[in-house]
Design an enzyme around this catalytic site. Structure first.
Site, PDB file in Angstrom:
ATOM      1  CB  SER A  33       3.021  40.650   6.221  1.00  0.00           C
ATOM      2  OG  SER A  33       3.691  40.506   5.005  1.00  0.00           O
ATOM      3  CD  GLU A  89       9.098  42.718  -2.116  1.00  0.00           C
ATOM      4  OE1 GLU A  89       9.342  43.925  -2.046  1.00  0.00           O
ATOM      5  OE2 GLU A  89       9.299  41.933  -1.166  1.00  0.00           O
ATOM      6  CB  ALA A 116       1.692  37.285   7.748  1.00  0.00           C
ATOM      7  CG  HIS A 253      -1.315  42.857   1.796  1.00  0.00           C
ATOM      8  ND1 HIS A 253      -0.432  41.929   2.338  1.00  0.00           N
ATOM      9  CD2 HIS A 253      -0.706  44.069   1.964  1.00  0.00           C
ATOM     10  CE1 HIS A 253       0.650  42.561   2.790  1.00  0.00           C
ATOM     11  NE2 HIS A 253       0.506  43.859   2.582  1.00  0.00           N
TER      12      HIS A 253
HETATM   13  N1  HPA Z   1      -1.343  32.392   1.544  1.00  0.00           N
HETATM   14  C1  HPA Z   1      -0.069  32.718   1.261  1.00  0.00           C
HETATM   15  N2  HPA Z   1       0.609  33.626   1.937  1.00  0.00           N
HETATM   16  C2  HPA Z   1       0.009  34.222   2.972  1.00  0.00           C
HETATM   17  C3  HPA Z   1      -1.320  33.931   3.320  1.00  0.00           C
HETATM   18  C4  HPA Z   1      -2.032  32.959   2.567  1.00  0.00           C
HETATM   19  O1  HPA Z   1      -3.210  32.654   2.816  1.00  0.00           O
HETATM   20  N3  HPA Z   1      -1.622  34.698   4.391  1.00  0.00           N
HETATM   21  C5  HPA Z   1      -0.526  35.445   4.675  1.00  0.00           C
HETATM   22  N4  HPA Z   1       0.475  35.154   3.814  1.00  0.00           N
END
Ligand code: HPA
Length: 278
Positions: A33, A89, A116, A253
């Protein structure tokens, strides 16, 4: 398509990729991401949108472009996934991980996987990078292991070892590359949860108690399949947000994607250094 993906289905996808590319990359890269712009640094790219490949799972999430970028980075032939799909998804684990099987049939030996992640460790800051030294396969423990179903013997054994998932030599190269580029690089344990809801403060305190450093919604399924097939794996998390351990902040997000912009230049430098040394 039957209950589990078969070798014939994998090879149909492989055939479609081969018709579009002339190179034989040994290195696969998955961009998580907000990290997709790294694909824009690929030279002489051949671009294949996922929806032009049979069986390939289509990304439905903003921040995931959904295309293959096959070309060169630092003189190495690379096979880059700009965007991935996630279990949340709605795809089965075998479909989420089909791209790894396709890479294996194409002869790719090294997988660099990025994501991410939220920082469970309080001393990690948004924009930081963390190398994965190990992971907790919580979804797999609960039954959603991508290797569930008939074992594909062409790739690996029914009961694959997972004692050394992340390649020590690649970890050392990444540290060397980070040092040379002046990039702060943490290392730690990643956990994949199903998502798509972010964690409650109680979830996060549980994760902290079991030794998690960063939490996300990907990577572990792909890496499990990669190791089943004998690939060498390097995993990098981009820390996009602090965990909300006490309930005092919220996670979005948009925040995850914004942190991606800070991390992309660092990740580009880090990976270019690793690719030079490979
Ligand atoms: N939690 C889960 N998935 C993630 C997060 C989070 O805080 N940040 C980016 N992906």
């Amino acid at each position: 398509m039957g209950q589990f993906i078969t070798l014939a289905e994998i090879d149909a996808t492989v055939q479609a990729v081969r018709e579009r590319i002339a190179s034989h990359p040994k290195i696969g890269i998955i961009l998580g991401s907000g990290l997709g712009p790294l694909a824009d640094t690929v030279q002489n790219p051949t671009i294949i949108p996922y929806d032009e490949l049979p069986n390939w799972p289509i990304s439905t999430v903003i921040g995931h472009s959904g295309r293959l970028v096959v070309g060169e980075l630092e003189g190495q032939d690379v096979f880059v996934m700009q965007g991935r799909t996630h279990y949340y998804e709605g795809y089965g684990m075998d479909r989420v991980t089909l791209p790894i099987r396709v890479m294996q049939r194409l002869g790719i030996e090294v997988l660099i996987v990025t994501n991410a992640a939220g920082a469970v460790r309080p001393d990690f800051e948004p924009g930081d990078l963390m190398l994965l030294t190990d992971h907790i396969n919580l979804l797999g423990m609960a039954g959603a292991n991508p290797l569930r179903g008939p074992n594909l013997e062409e790739f690996g054994p029914r009961f694959p070892d997972m004692s050394r998932v992340y390649d020590a030599e690649l970890i050392a190269l990444a540290h060397k590359s980070a040092q040379a580029a002046g990039i702060k690089l943490h290392q730690g344990i990643y956990i994949c949860l199903a998502g798509p809801s972010f964690e409650t403060p109680a979830d996060l305190r549980f994760l902290q108690a079991i030794g998690v450093d960063a939490v996300g919604m990907s990577t572990v399924p792909e890496v499990t399949v990669a190791r089943h097939g004998g690939m060498r794996v390097l995993g990098v998390s981009g820390i996009s947000n602090k965990a909300n351990l006490d309930g005092s902040t919220i996670t979005t997000h948009e925040e995850v994607l914004a942190a991606g912009q800070v991390m992309v230049p660092k990740l580009v430098n880090l990976l270019h250094g690793v690719l030079q040394a490979l």
